[in-house]
Design a protein around this motif. Structure first.
Motif, PDB file in Angstrom:
ATOM      1  N   LEU A  22       0.829  -1.203   0.000  1.00 55.16           N
ATOM      2  CA  LEU A  22       0.000   0.000   0.000  1.00 55.16           C
ATOM      3  C   LEU A  22       0.867   1.258   0.000  1.00 55.16           C
ATOM      4  N   ALA A  23       1.948   1.231   0.757  1.00 54.21           N
ATOM      5  CA  ALA A  23       2.879   2.365   0.738  1.00 54.21           C
ATOM      6  C   ALA A  23       3.442   2.553  -0.670  1.00 54.21           C
ATOM      7  N   VAL A  25       1.871   1.762  -3.458  1.00 51.42           N
ATOM      8  CA  VAL A  25       0.789   2.317  -4.282  1.00 51.42           C
ATOM      9  C   VAL A  25       0.695   3.824  -4.072  1.00 51.42           C
ATOM     10  N   ILE A  26       0.785   4.263  -2.834  1.00 52.03           N
ATOM     11  CA  ILE A  26       0.736   5.700  -2.534  1.00 52.03           C
ATOM     12  C   ILE A  26       1.895   6.415  -3.213  1.00 52.03           C
ATOM     13  N   ALA A  27       3.079   5.815  -3.153  1.00 52.96           N
ATOM     14  CA  ALA A  27       4.241   6.412  -3.814  1.00 52.96           C
ATOM     15  C   ALA A  27       4.037   6.470  -5.324  1.00 52.96           C
ATOM     16  N   ILE A  29       1.222   6.768  -6.913  1.00 57.03           N
ATOM     17  CA  ILE A  29       0.273   7.847  -7.202  1.00 57.03           C
ATOM     18  C   ILE A  29       0.984   9.194  -7.114  1.00 57.03           C
ATOM     19  N   ASP A  30       1.792   9.361  -6.066  1.00 59.21           N
ATOM     20  CA  ASP A  30       2.538  10.616  -5.891  1.00 59.21           C
ATOM     21  C   ASP A  30       3.486  10.877  -7.059  1.00 59.21           C
ATOM     22  N   VAL A  38      -0.812   1.253 -11.187  1.00 62.17           N
ATOM     23  CA  VAL A  38      -1.353   1.557  -9.853  1.00 62.17           C
ATOM     24  C   VAL A  38      -2.472   0.581  -9.514  1.00 62.17           C
ATOM     25  N   LEU A  42      -2.699  -2.104  -6.539  1.00 62.26           N
ATOM     26  CA  LEU A  42      -3.814  -1.978  -5.596  1.00 62.26           C
ATOM     27  C   LEU A  42      -4.575  -3.300  -5.487  1.00 62.26           C
TER      28      LEU A  42
END
Length: 89
Positions: A22-23, A25-27, A29-30, A38, A42
Motif C-alpha cells: 500500500l505504501a 501504491v501511494i508512492a 500515485i505521488d 497503480v 492496488l
C-alpha cells in the motif's frame, strides 16, 4: 482471538506485506505512475488483505470445531459466520 502462534505470525506477515504494498501504491500515485500499474498493485494489496482475513476466519473455524462445548467461549452462529465471509467477498 487467534490463539495459534503460527497463524498469528502468518497473518502478521501478510498484513505487513500488504502495508508495504500500500505504501508503494501511494508512492506510485505521488509519482504520477500509469493508472494500469497503480490498479495492478492496488489489486495485489486487496488480495493480501483478503488472504489475511480468510486466514483469520479459517483459524476461528478450526478453533470453534475443536473447542469443547463446555468452555465459556460462545460458538458463532451460521449467520455470524456468513456475515464474516461476505465481509471479505
Amino acid at each position: 482471538m487467534i490463539s495459534d502462534q503460527d497463524t498469528v505470525t502468518q497473518v502478521r506477515n501478510r498484513l505487513r506485506r500488504a502495508h508495504g504494498q500500500l505504501a508503494g501504491v501511494i508512492a506510485m500515485i505521488d509519482e504520477g505512475r500509469d493508472c494500469k500499474d497503480v490498479v495492478t498493485q492496488l489489486a495485489a494489496v486487496s488480495r493480501a488483505l483478503d488472504r489475511a482475513g480468510f486466514k483469520i476466519i479459517a483459524s476461528g473455524l478450526r478453533e470453534c470445531l475443536t473447542t469443547d462445548n463446555d468452555d465459556e467461549i460462545e460458538a458463532m452462529t451460521e449467520e455470524e459466520l456468513e456475515k464474516l465471509f461476505l465481509a471479505l467477498a
